[in-house]
Design a protein around this motif. Structure first.
Motif: not given
Ligand code: SF4
Length: 263
Positions: A81-95, A154-157, A170-173
């Motif tokens: 369900d998380i998939g290649d998540c872009t639900r919050c801005r933290l996706h931008k910098g993650r590896k 949160v699952k992204c750095r 709130d988005t990731c929890s």
């Protein structure tokens, strides 16, 4: 002819089906029932086994929350369900998305704030210096890292390891909540203020959050310092050890010989 469900039964069925959807379980079938029941749900209300989630071994209505027996499959569904998540801005910098790691049957779960550089690189929580300290804390409790489950709010750095913003948490929890519901640990240890405040929805200081138990989703929750904070201020290790001893006492764990100097 099949009778209509009474409103209370219907409410229970809807709540339970929604719960399974949250778990990532979407397909259901109705078990054939004896003719005497009219082939449908009982008028007295839903009975255990009235509805079974397909492909997974779960039973409805015989406990307040259903037990997910196939925990690896349920966790896999959450990860999917998380998939290649872009639900919050933290996706931008993650590896890498850092989902969680450990024993799916763990009695003890640690929840941190979010991944750092090493975690982002390796896709696993608590693998850097703070992770090494957490491993030492776990060992001092007489356990191995593989005995517990470890995840983050949160699952992204966050960029430059900043504190995650409220909207990011709130988005990731919800994914973390679902992980907790699958693992069903006896004890959750919130590592640091961000984890504690997000789990407990309280804005108190660490001083007032620590040193007591909270009820959380059928588990007991304790708060202690984040290992990264303990690296910055090693004097607080003694306090963290007190928190862990409270957990050990509840779980009946014996400290490793030499603890807490092992930290
Ligand atoms: S932190 Fe969570 S919600 Fe935000 S992008 Fe990553 S996985 Fe998605």
């Amino acid at each position: 002819m099949r009778k209509a469900l009474n409103p209370e039964t219907k409410k229970q069925v809807v709540a339970r089906v929604n719960y399974y959807r949250e778990m990532g379980i979407h397909d259901f079938y109705r078990q054939p029932l004896p003719e005497s029941t009219g082939g449908g749900l009982s008028e007295q209300g839903p009975q255990a086994d009235d509805v079974v989630a397909s492909g997974r071994s779960v039973t409805l209505f015989d406990s307040p929350l259903p037990v997910i027996e196939d925990r690896p499959a349920a966790l896999k569904a959450i990860r999917a369900d998380i998939g290649d998540c872009t639900r919050c801005r933290l996706h931008k910098g993650r590896k890498n998305i850092v989902f969680g790691v450990g024993n799916v049957n763990a009695d003890l779960m640690f929840v941190g704030e979010g991944p750092g550089a090493d975690e982002d690189e390796q896709g696993e929580p608590f693998v850097g210096r703070a992770g090494q300290l957490l491993n030492n804390m776990i060992a001092a409790m007489g356990l191995k890292r593989g005995d517990v489950y470890i995840a983050n709010v949160v699952k992204c750095r966050p960029p430059q390891n900043r504190t995650p913003e409220k909207d990011e948490c709130d988005t990731c929890s919800p994914f973390l909540m679902r992980q907790i519901e699958v693992i069903r640990p006896k004890v959750i240890v919130a590592l640091g203020a961000v984890a504690a405040k997000n789990l407990l929805a309280m804005n108190d200081s660490m001083a007032s959050l620590r040193g007591r138990w909270y009820d959380f989703k059928g588990a007991r929750l304790a708060v202690t310092y984040h290992p990264a904070y303990l690296l910055r201020d090693p004097r607080q290790k003694k306090e963290a050890w007190k928190d862990l001893q409270m957990v050990m006492k509840y779980l009946g764990l014996k400290a490793k010989a030499g603890a807490p100097s092992g930290q």
